[in-house]
Write a protein that holds these residues in place. Structure first.
Motif, PDB file in Angstrom:
ATOM      1  N   ILE A 168       0.878  -1.186   0.000  1.00 15.57           N
ATOM      2  CA  ILE A 168       0.000   0.000   0.000  1.00 15.57           C
ATOM      3  C   ILE A 168       0.906   1.224   0.000  1.00 15.57           C
ATOM      4  O   ILE A 168       1.532   1.552   1.014  1.00 15.57           O
ATOM      5  N   SER A 169       1.014   1.896  -1.150  1.00 12.45           N
ATOM      6  CA  SER A 169       1.861   3.088  -1.167  1.00 12.45           C
ATOM      7  C   SER A 169       1.103   4.260  -0.542  1.00 12.45           C
ATOM      8  O   SER A 169      -0.119   4.237  -0.436  1.00 12.45           O
ATOM      9  N   ASN A 170       1.881   5.248  -0.107  1.00 16.19           N
ATOM     10  CA  ASN A 170       1.305   6.422   0.569  1.00 16.19           C
ATOM     11  C   ASN A 170       0.487   5.981   1.794  1.00 16.19           C
ATOM     12  O   ASN A 170      -0.558   6.525   2.080  1.00 16.19           O
ATOM     13  N   ASN A 171       0.999   4.962   2.497  1.00 15.30           N
ATOM     14  CA  ASN A 171       0.263   4.464   3.669  1.00 15.30           C
ATOM     15  C   ASN A 171       0.427   5.444   4.824  1.00 15.30           C
ATOM     16  O   ASN A 171       1.532   5.825   5.174  1.00 15.30           O
ATOM     17  N   ASN A 206      -5.680   2.287   6.757  1.00 14.86           N
ATOM     18  CA  ASN A 206      -5.275   1.968   5.375  1.00 14.86           C
ATOM     19  C   ASN A 206      -4.937   0.488   5.232  1.00 14.86           C
ATOM     20  O   ASN A 206      -5.289  -0.159   4.254  1.00 14.86           O
ATOM     21  N   VAL A 207      -4.211  -0.033   6.227  1.00 15.97           N
ATOM     22  CA  VAL A 207      -3.815  -1.450   6.191  1.00 15.97           C
ATOM     23  C   VAL A 207      -5.042  -2.346   6.362  1.00 15.97           C
ATOM     24  O   VAL A 207      -5.226  -3.323   5.632  1.00 15.97           O
ATOM     25  N   MET A 208      -5.912  -1.978   7.328  1.00 12.90           N
ATOM     26  CA  MET A 208      -7.054  -2.844   7.636  1.00 12.90           C
ATOM     27  C   MET A 208      -8.108  -2.845   6.524  1.00 12.90           C
ATOM     28  O   MET A 208      -8.837  -3.819   6.351  1.00 12.90           O
ATOM     29  N   GLN A 209      -8.181  -1.754   5.759  1.00 10.28           N
ATOM     30  CA  GLN A 209      -9.124  -1.747   4.621  1.00 10.28           C
ATOM     31  C   GLN A 209      -8.711  -2.823   3.611  1.00 10.28           C
ATOM     32  O   GLN A 209      -9.545  -3.568   3.108  1.00 10.28           O
ATOM     33  N   LEU A 210      -7.403  -2.894   3.332  1.00  4.72           N
ATOM     34  CA  LEU A 210      -6.940  -3.906   2.393  1.00  4.72           C
ATOM     35  C   LEU A 210      -7.063  -5.307   3.006  1.00  4.72           C
ATOM     36  O   LEU A 210      -7.493  -6.254   2.345  1.00  4.72           O
ATOM     37  N   PHE A 211      -6.696  -5.421   4.273  1.00  5.02           N
ATOM     38  CA  PHE A 211      -6.793  -6.701   5.002  1.00  5.02           C
ATOM     39  C   PHE A 211      -8.215  -7.260   4.870  1.00  5.02           C
ATOM     40  O   PHE A 211      -8.437  -8.425   4.547  1.00  5.02           O
ATOM     41  N   VAL A 265       1.690  -5.079   3.061  1.00  2.74           N
ATOM     42  CA  VAL A 265       2.933  -4.325   3.271  1.00  2.74           C
ATOM     43  C   VAL A 265       2.671  -2.822   3.172  1.00  2.74           C
ATOM     44  O   VAL A 265       2.443  -2.303   2.085  1.00  2.74           O
ATOM     45  N   PRO A 266       2.677  -2.115   4.317  1.00  4.17           N
ATOM     46  CA  PRO A 266       2.520  -0.662   4.229  1.00  4.17           C
ATOM     47  C   PRO A 266       3.810  -0.006   3.735  1.00  4.17           C
ATOM     48  O   PRO A 266       4.900  -0.446   4.100  1.00  4.17           O
ATOM     49  N   LEU A 267       3.674   1.012   2.881  1.00  4.14           N
ATOM     50  CA  LEU A 267       4.832   1.768   2.383  1.00  4.14           C
ATOM     51  C   LEU A 267       4.757   3.181   2.940  1.00  4.14           C
ATOM     52  O   LEU A 267       3.806   3.916   2.666  1.00  4.14           O
ATOM     53  N   PHE A 268       5.743   3.533   3.760  1.00  8.85           N
ATOM     54  CA  PHE A 268       5.816   4.879   4.357  1.00  8.85           C
ATOM     55  C   PHE A 268       6.858   5.681   3.583  1.00  8.85           C
ATOM     56  O   PHE A 268       7.984   5.229   3.425  1.00  8.85           O
ATOM     57  N   GLU A 269       6.430   6.892   3.126  1.00  5.61           N
ATOM     58  CA  GLU A 269       7.331   7.629   2.236  1.00  5.61           C
ATOM     59  C   GLU A 269       7.687   9.039   2.712  1.00  5.61           C
ATOM     60  O   GLU A 269       8.848   9.393   2.782  1.00  5.61           O
ATOM     61  N   ILE A 287       7.815  -4.174   5.997  1.00  6.11           N
ATOM     62  CA  ILE A 287       7.483  -2.741   6.007  1.00  6.11           C
ATOM     63  C   ILE A 287       8.342  -2.084   4.930  1.00  6.11           C
ATOM     64  O   ILE A 287       9.569  -2.222   4.933  1.00  6.11           O
ATOM     65  N   MET A 288       7.695  -1.392   4.011  1.00  3.91           N
ATOM     66  CA  MET A 288       8.447  -0.756   2.934  1.00  3.91           C
ATOM     67  C   MET A 288       8.655   0.724   3.234  1.00  3.91           C
ATOM     68  O   MET A 288       7.757   1.395   3.745  1.00  3.91           O
ATOM     69  N   LEU A 289       9.856   1.209   2.932  1.00  3.01           N
ATOM     70  CA  LEU A 289      10.196   2.614   3.161  1.00  3.01           C
ATOM     71  C   LEU A 289      10.723   3.186   1.853  1.00  3.01           C
ATOM     72  O   LEU A 289      11.620   2.604   1.232  1.00  3.01           O
ATOM     73  N   GLY A 290      10.138   4.314   1.439  1.00  3.36           N
ATOM     74  CA  GLY A 290      10.464   4.831   0.110  1.00  3.36           C
ATOM     75  C   GLY A 290      11.414   6.007   0.135  1.00  3.36           C
ATOM     76  O   GLY A 290      11.125   7.030   0.741  1.00  3.36           O
TER      77      GLY A 290
END
Length: 862
Positions: free
Chosen positions: A446-449, A454-459, A476-480, A514-517
């Motif tokens: 999920i980009s722009n998390n 946001n995570v639970m909507q997709l879950f 996988v939340p992506l924090f940017e 956890i993704m970090l941009g």
């Protein structure tokens, strides 16, 4: 045996060869204008001398025509400029091929950071058992993305590969033929590639490079470090974004994802078939031959028709090969056991998926899709979603979403294509897992998390649509942005304290990716703050995850240039302290980083080994823990540079400068990627709509590289003015992380060339703004040299610096032509000339065409 210094090896094997082959190349007539090869060196020299004299690009081009081509008419002059562009593009290809050919000579394939070196060091320090234990749990995942930072069509990539081989063997007649082919092969794409086209061009690397380099690395570890033929942790694996990455790309549809997954499966089956075919010629013994022939036939038929009834699972394939190996060992003196092992290892690594297809979408899209789904369910009288759902607090919504399971959703009830496609994509993930195995597609990013919601909507959507009983997908939340990075630990704690989400993590081995941009982080917060913000977020996320017995897996969204998290990536990973989880290294690889760092077997193996050993180094050697004193300095430097960058970004001329003085708006016309170059359809340029690639790329085309240094100089100067420079020196000497950051920043400075745009300093409208950039560049350069004690930038990396200098020299005429054309367009703008004016169109075409060579020449920024 003495080994020549790296710079000497570079000069002998790259620079000298380039000069020889380039002189041959320049004599080839490619088109009606036969003199291009003769005139280009003269133009190059005119550019070099002109900038040294302080001339602007317009004067330089005019001088050249007056001096050497006075009789040419206007049209003929423009034609010659286009020919120069074509020649220079091909000179860049030639240099790429020569550097690729020399890679194993210039880089020590058994030196520091390689597996052989790692094994020998561990042996001498009696740490071999520690190394084995570490390799059983450590993983490196490189994720290939279709982000367009390089544009070579497949045909040109093929020529580079063939040219590299011909140069290695000094085959002059083959080199001549390839030069001719290069001259006649178009570089320019007349239409944008589709996401499927992008997937096909990256699958080329899977088939021709990674299948082999991954296999060699795994075989080496198995036979030399473990010294057995047993199955171990696969250590390296590969992710894949083309066909799955929907963020900002309306052209990625559910059927694209399914089509790419099928292609990946077909490609790996073809590779297995080729290996079985070569084994068949060797295993001609009783009790073995028939079985190998049977496998070869089944896999061949399966690779041709994925729907054939006569198929075999990857598990059955492995079992049969293990059984064949047993017979060979027991009855046939282990003949060709190594070759059988190599295939077994590859199947262990790649199964039937080859690469894991990641799905990615923006949280704002999910929110709007989910709202439509909730409205639909409420209307139908859902059991799990109450009618007052939209009025509830975020915490109450999360509680409800964590408990939902499958819902009867009629996809066709939604007129909005985005809603339909999002739901169909979730269905596609399930389908891919059924055909390619769970690892075929088991991550949704999920980009722009921004929030736990946001995570639970997709879950919830995943469970409602396709995975009610068993969710075999990692969310996988992506924090940017800087703010999102700061909020990330609180978001994760909210998830960890949710019983249903925690139950899901238990099923997934208590690991949370956890993704970090980096790209959007730099665009948002400037160079120092983005990198420090990610470092701090990793520390806090590690601490938060450990508190709940969760292993955080960090996935870094890195680009090619240092401004987007690139540069010397393995040095970053070996500089992380004990406060950051390091069980896995995961990072995106894109554009020119794929071809430059992983484009050949040698470079791929070398750079993968560097990544493996960087993580291990961080574990087995002394940890780089930042002292409290150093942290205060690092934080202060980041805060100062952040403020300076924010003020700069908020300058009233910032957007107009990019829009009118740079190549920003021409990126969309290059047809190098399937994604639109900005997020919204608005004609007005809004900063938040800007994609990181055109943003960073435009500064790079101007040779100003702002995102890679802006704010660093001012932050260092503050310490110098306060008489506290020794504190920064102490941080530099103590922290490998800080040192790597500054070395990458030096690369950005090395690739800047302000003489190119010096004429802008006299511009009524933009002069003051240009001077702000130039002053920061000078301050940063001066203070980095003072801090490092170097007399020139990148002094510690002479061969890297030399490579940059050659590439910058090759494109100098190209940059001059680009600036000349931009200046002409600006003049036409002032005269109010219409957008469809023919002369204007020609100059715009020059700008667009000149982007390519510059983009590709930046290859060593990776």
């Amino acid at each position: 045996m003495s080994v020549e210094p790296k710079l000497t090896r570079f000069k002998q094997n790259v620079l000298s060869k380039y000069q020889i082959y380039n002189s041959i190349f320049m004599t080839l007539p490619f088109d009606s204008i036969t003199k291009t090869g003769v005139l280009l060196p003269l133009f190059h020299e005119t550019c070099r001398k002109g900038f040294a004299n302080g001339d602007d690009p317009t004067t330089i081009v005019d001088t050249f025509f007056k001096k050497y081509q006075a009789r040419r008419n206007k049209e003929s002059q423009i034609n010659l400029l286009f020919r120069f562009i074509q020649y220079i593009e091909r000179q860049v290809v030639l240099f790429d091929a020569i550097e690729d050919a020399a890679f194993p000579i210039v880089n020590n394939m058994e030196g520091i950071g390689t597996l052989r070196n790692l094994k020998e060091t561990s042996n001498s320090e009696n740490k071999l058992e520690e190394l084995r234990a570490y390799l059983e749990e450590f993983k490196v995942r490189i994720v290939l993305t279709a982000h367009p930072t390089q544009f070579y069509p497949g045909s040109v990539l093929g020529i580079i590969t063939d040219l590299t081989e011909a140069i290695k063997s000094n085959d002059l007649s083959q080199i001549n033929n390839l030069f001719g082919q290069l001259g006649k092969t178009p570089f320019f794409k007349h239409k944008k590639p589709t996401p499927y086209d992008e997937a096909i061009s990256l699958i080329w690397y899977l088939e021709n490079v990674f299948y082999n380099s991954f296999g060699q690395i795994y075989n080496y570890i198995q036979t030399n470090i473990y010294d057995d033929s047993k199955k171990h942790n696969e250590i390296i694996n590969i992710g894949f974004w083309p066909g799955g990455d929907r963020d900002g790309n309306p052209f990625v549809k559910p059927d694209t994802t399914l089509k790419v997954a099928r292609k990946l499966k077909q490609s790996i089956l073809k590779k297995y078939y080729a290996d079985l075919k070569s084994l068949r010629r060797k295993l001609t013994f009783r009790g073995v031959e028939d079985r190998i022939v049977r496998l070869e036939t089944i896999i061949y038929n399966y690779s041709v028709d994925l729907d054939t009834p006569d198929k075999i699972s990857s598990k059955e394939l492995l079992t049969e090969l293990l059984s064949i190996r047993k017979v060979v060992v027991e009855q046939h003196q282990s003949l060709y056991e190594t070759e059988i092992n190599q295939l077994i290892n590859r199947i262990h690594m790649f199964r039937y998926h080859f690469a894991t297809l990641d799905i990615r979408q923006d949280s704002r899209i999910h929110h709007s899709v989910f709202t439509s789904v909730v409205d639909h369910l409420i209307e139908k009288g859902s059991n799990s979603i109450p009618s007052n759902y939209h009025d509830l607090t975020e915490a109450e919504q999360i509680d409800i979403l964590s408990k939902v399971s499958n819902e009867d959703i009629d996809f066709n009830a939604f007129e909005d294509e985005m809603v339909y496609n999002t739901l169909k994509t979730i269905e596609a993930i399930k389908e891919i897992q059924a055909t390619n195995g769970e690892r075929g597609a088991n991550r949704y990013i999920i980009s722009n998390n921004q929030t736990a919601l946001n995570v639970m909507q997709l879950f919830a959507m995943l469970k409602m649509v396709a995975f009610s009983d068993d969710l075999t997908v990692d969310v996988v939340p992506l924090f940017e942005t800087i703010t999102d990075l700061e909020n990330a630990p609180a978001v994760m704690e909210q998830l960890y304290t949710n019983p249903q989400y925690m139950a899901h993590l238990k099923e997934r081995g208590m690991k949370q990716t956890i993704m970090l941009g980096f790209s959007d982080g730099t665009k948002d917060g400037g160079y120092l703050m983005a990198n420090w913000g990610i470092y701090k977020a990793k520390e806090l996320l590690t601490e938060m995850s450990r508190k709940y017995d969760v292993t955080a897996i960090f996935f870094d969204g890195r680009g090619g240039p240092p401004a987007r998290g690139g540069g010397k990536t393995h040095q970053f990973y070996s500089s992380l302290g004990p406060t950051i989880e390091d069980k896995e290294v995961q990072l995106t690889i894109q554009g020119q980083t794929i071809s430059s760092n992983f484009g050949t077997l040698d470079s791929s193996q070398y750079n993968l080994e560097q990544l493996i050993s960087s993580g291990i180094k961080n574990r087995l050697t002394e940890k780089n823990k930042l002292s409290e004193e150093d942290r205060v300095v690092m934080n202060d430097l980041a805060e100062t540079s952040y403020q300076v960058y924010k003020d700069f970004k908020g300058h009233e001329m910032f957007i107009p400068y990019l829009e009118r003085m740079s190549t920003l708006k021409y990126y969309a016309k290059t047809n190098i990627g399937s994604r639109p170059s900005k997020r919204s359809k608005s004609d007005k340029l809004i900063f938040s709509d800007l994609r990181a690639i055109p943003f960073v790329g435009s500064w790079s085309q101007l040779k100003q590289n702002v995102p890679g240094f802006f704010g660093v100089g001012t932050a260092l100067k503050k310490y110098e003015e306060r008489g506290e420079f020794h504190k920064v020196e102490q941080l530099y000497n103590n922290s490998k992380f800080f040192k790597t950051l500054l070395e990458n920043s030096m690369m950005s400075l090395t690739k800047s060339f302000f003489d190119l745009t010096k004429y802008m300093s006299k511009d009524e409208e933009f002069g003051a703004f240009w001077n702000i950039i130039y002053t920061e560049y000078q301050t940063t350069k001066e203070l980095l040299l003072k801090l490092t004690g170097y007399t020139e930038l990148m002094e510690n990396e002479p061969s890297g610096k030399a490579s940059i200098e050659v590439r910058e020299s090759i494109v100098l005429p190209l940059l001059t032509i680009q600036q000349y054309a931009l200046k002409k367009i600006q003049e036409l703008d002032k005269e109010g000339v219409a957008a469809d004016d023919e002369e204007r169109k020609i100059f715009e075409k020059i700008v667009t065409r000149s982007l390519f060579g510059n983009i590709n020449a930046s290859r060593n920024s990776a």
